[in-house]
Design a protein around this motif. Structure first.
Motif, short mmCIF file in Angstrom:
data_model
loop_
_atom_site.label_atom_id
_atom_site.label_comp_id
_atom_site.label_asym_id
_atom_site.label_seq_id
_atom_site.Cartn_x
_atom_site.Cartn_y
_atom_site.Cartn_z
N GLN A 16 -6.53 -1.87 -7.78
CA GLN A 16 -5.67 -2.71 -6.93
C GLN A 16 -5.68 -4.17 -7.41
O GLN A 16 -4.66 -4.85 -7.39
CB GLN A 16 -6.11 -2.64 -5.46
CG GLN A 16 -5.76 -1.30 -4.83
CD GLN A 16 -5.98 -1.29 -3.33
OE1 GLN A 16 -6.11 -2.31 -2.68
NE2 GLN A 16 -6.00 -0.10 -2.75
N GLN A 17 -6.84 -4.62 -7.89
CA GLN A 17 -6.93 -5.99 -8.41
C GLN A 17 -6.06 -6.11 -9.66
O GLN A 17 -5.34 -7.09 -9.84
CB GLN A 17 -8.39 -6.36 -8.73
CG GLN A 17 -8.57 -7.79 -9.22
CD GLN A 17 -8.14 -8.81 -8.19
OE1 GLN A 17 -8.59 -8.82 -7.06
NE2 GLN A 17 -7.22 -9.68 -8.56
N MET A 18 -6.12 -5.09 -10.53
CA MET A 18 -5.28 -5.11 -11.73
C MET A 18 -3.80 -5.13 -11.35
O MET A 18 -3.00 -5.85 -11.94
CB MET A 18 -5.57 -3.87 -12.60
CG MET A 18 -6.94 -3.88 -13.25
SD MET A 18 -7.25 -2.29 -14.08
CE MET A 18 -9.01 -2.38 -14.32
N LEU A 19 -3.46 -4.34 -10.33
CA LEU A 19 -2.07 -4.27 -9.89
C LEU A 19 -1.60 -5.61 -9.31
O LEU A 19 -0.49 -6.08 -9.60
CB LEU A 19 -1.89 -3.14 -8.85
CG LEU A 19 -0.48 -2.93 -8.31
CD1 LEU A 19 0.54 -2.73 -9.42
CD2 LEU A 19 -0.44 -1.75 -7.34
N ALA A 20 -2.46 -6.24 -8.53
CA ALA A 20 -2.10 -7.55 -7.95
C ALA A 20 -1.87 -8.58 -9.06
O ALA A 20 -0.94 -9.40 -9.00
CB ALA A 20 -3.20 -8.03 -7.00
N MET A 21 -2.72 -8.53 -10.11
CA MET A 21 -2.56 -9.47 -11.23
C MET A 21 -1.30 -9.13 -12.03
O MET A 21 -0.52 -10.02 -12.40
CB MET A 21 -3.80 -9.43 -12.12
CG MET A 21 -4.98 -10.16 -11.49
SD MET A 21 -6.62 -9.67 -12.11
CE MET A 21 -6.56 -10.11 -13.80
N GLY A 22 -1.08 -7.84 -12.27
CA GLY A 22 0.11 -7.42 -13.00
C GLY A 22 1.38 -7.80 -12.26
O GLY A 22 2.36 -8.27 -12.85
N ALA A 46 0.80 -1.23 0.00
CA ALA A 46 0.00 0.00 0.00
C ALA A 46 0.83 1.28 0.00
O ALA A 46 0.41 2.30 -0.54
CB ALA A 46 -0.94 -0.01 1.20
N GLN A 47 2.04 1.25 0.61
CA GLN A 47 2.85 2.48 0.72
C GLN A 47 3.74 2.70 -0.50
O GLN A 47 4.41 3.72 -0.59
CB GLN A 47 3.75 2.40 1.98
CG GLN A 47 3.03 2.10 3.28
CD GLN A 47 1.92 3.10 3.57
OE1 GLN A 47 2.09 4.29 3.34
NE2 GLN A 47 0.78 2.61 4.03
N MET A 48 3.78 1.73 -1.41
CA MET A 48 4.67 1.85 -2.58
C MET A 48 3.88 2.33 -3.79
O MET A 48 2.66 2.17 -3.85
CB MET A 48 5.28 0.49 -2.91
CG MET A 48 6.24 -0.02 -1.88
SD MET A 48 6.90 -1.61 -2.45
CE MET A 48 8.07 -1.96 -1.16
N THR A 49 4.60 2.85 -4.79
CA THR A 49 3.92 3.26 -6.03
C THR A 49 3.54 2.02 -6.82
O THR A 49 4.00 0.90 -6.54
CB THR A 49 4.85 4.12 -6.92
OG1 THR A 49 5.94 3.30 -7.35
CG2 THR A 49 5.34 5.36 -6.21
N LEU A 71 -5.30 3.61 -4.77
CA LEU A 71 -6.01 3.14 -5.96
C LEU A 71 -7.39 2.62 -5.58
O LEU A 71 -7.62 2.20 -4.44
CB LEU A 71 -5.24 1.99 -6.63
CG LEU A 71 -3.84 2.27 -7.16
CD1 LEU A 71 -3.21 0.96 -7.65
CD2 LEU A 71 -3.86 3.28 -8.29
N SER A 72 -8.30 2.58 -6.55
CA SER A 72 -9.62 1.97 -6.32
C SER A 72 -9.46 0.45 -6.20
O SER A 72 -8.41 -0.10 -6.57
CB SER A 72 -10.55 2.27 -7.50
OG SER A 72 -10.11 1.53 -8.64
N GLY A 73 -10.52 -0.22 -5.74
CA GLY A 73 -10.48 -1.69 -5.60
C GLY A 73 -10.16 -2.38 -6.91
O GLY A 73 -9.35 -3.32 -6.96
#
Length: 238
Positions: free
Chosen positions: A144-150, A93-96, A139-141
């Protein structure tokens, strides 16, 4: 048919005295999307956590790319090519956004490859490119889901396990996430998907397994399960 890349055979898993997984067996072949569907508490997430080494089966075996995962530590499982996107997203959460993606590449050593992979993730998720300097916790939920997948794709997995990717998202975002999963599959990803939204999961899956109270009760192709009267009644509101 070729050897499966993931083979789960007759595993039993206990949480204390609770018998959470009762002798299940299934497999995933290269290039497939395989989905585990079932009601909340059926044992779907427990199954993924057991494959990724966070839980241990009391009996049975799990092999990945022909080798047993029995004694392999969770972080070593990732470096073998098996990545899991956990339920609830869990980004740093604290990182870009970009730093999160770089964290996903910790098993890689080649900086050129890492840069190329980040570009591939940006192509798949243009929103992440726009937000690359933003702190992930803001980020929105859906983002964040896209980021977790990426981030999971950054480890170049041979098998990507997604745990409830649509959970808590607005319907329009759910569609978007499933479109992205389908695009990831088109670019060659093999995916094991755990999902409560059975309709969406089966519509993109090669094959599905239906779980009830820790057991697999039915299996078939995505199409077969979507058109089954029994499945419609139990899971698709039909």
């Amino acid at each position: 048919m070729s050897e499966p890349i993931l083979k789960v055979e007759n595993i039993n898993v206990f949480y204390g005295s609770i018998h959470a997984i009762k002798g299940i067996s299934f497999e995933v072949h290269d290039g497939e999307i395989v989905t585990l569907i079932g009601a909340n508490g059926a044992g779907k997430s427990t199954t993924l956590n057991t494959i990724s080494g966070l839980l241990h089966p009391s009996t049975g075996s799990i092999s990945f790319l022909g080798e047993s995962l029995a004694k392999v530590q969770p972080h070593k499982i990732v470096s073998r090519g098996l990545a899991q996107v956990p339920e609830g997203r869990r980004v740093f959460a604290q990182m870009t956004v970009r730093e999160n993606l770089e964290m996903g590449a910790y098993v890689q050593r080649d900086n050129d490859n890492i840069r190329d992979d980040i570009e591939k993730v940006y192509n798949l998720f243009p929103r992440l490119k726009e937000r690359r300097k933003q702190i992930a916790g803001t980020l929105s939920g859906g983002e964040q889901q896209m980021l977790a997948m990426g981030r999971a794709l950054m480890s170049r997995p041979k098998l990507l396990m997604l745990d409830e990717p649509s959970m808590g998202l607005a319907p329009i975002l759910v569609e978007q996430i499933f479109e992205i999963i389908a695009s990831m599959h088109k670019t060659g990803a093999t995916i094991l998907l755990v999902e409560q939204n059975a309709q969406m999961a089966l519509s993109i899956a090669s094959r599905g397994y239906v779980m009830e109270t820790g057991k697999i009760v039915t299996t078939g192709t995505g199409e077969e399960l979507l058109s089954s009267a029994e499945i419609k009644k139990a899971y698709l509101g039909g």
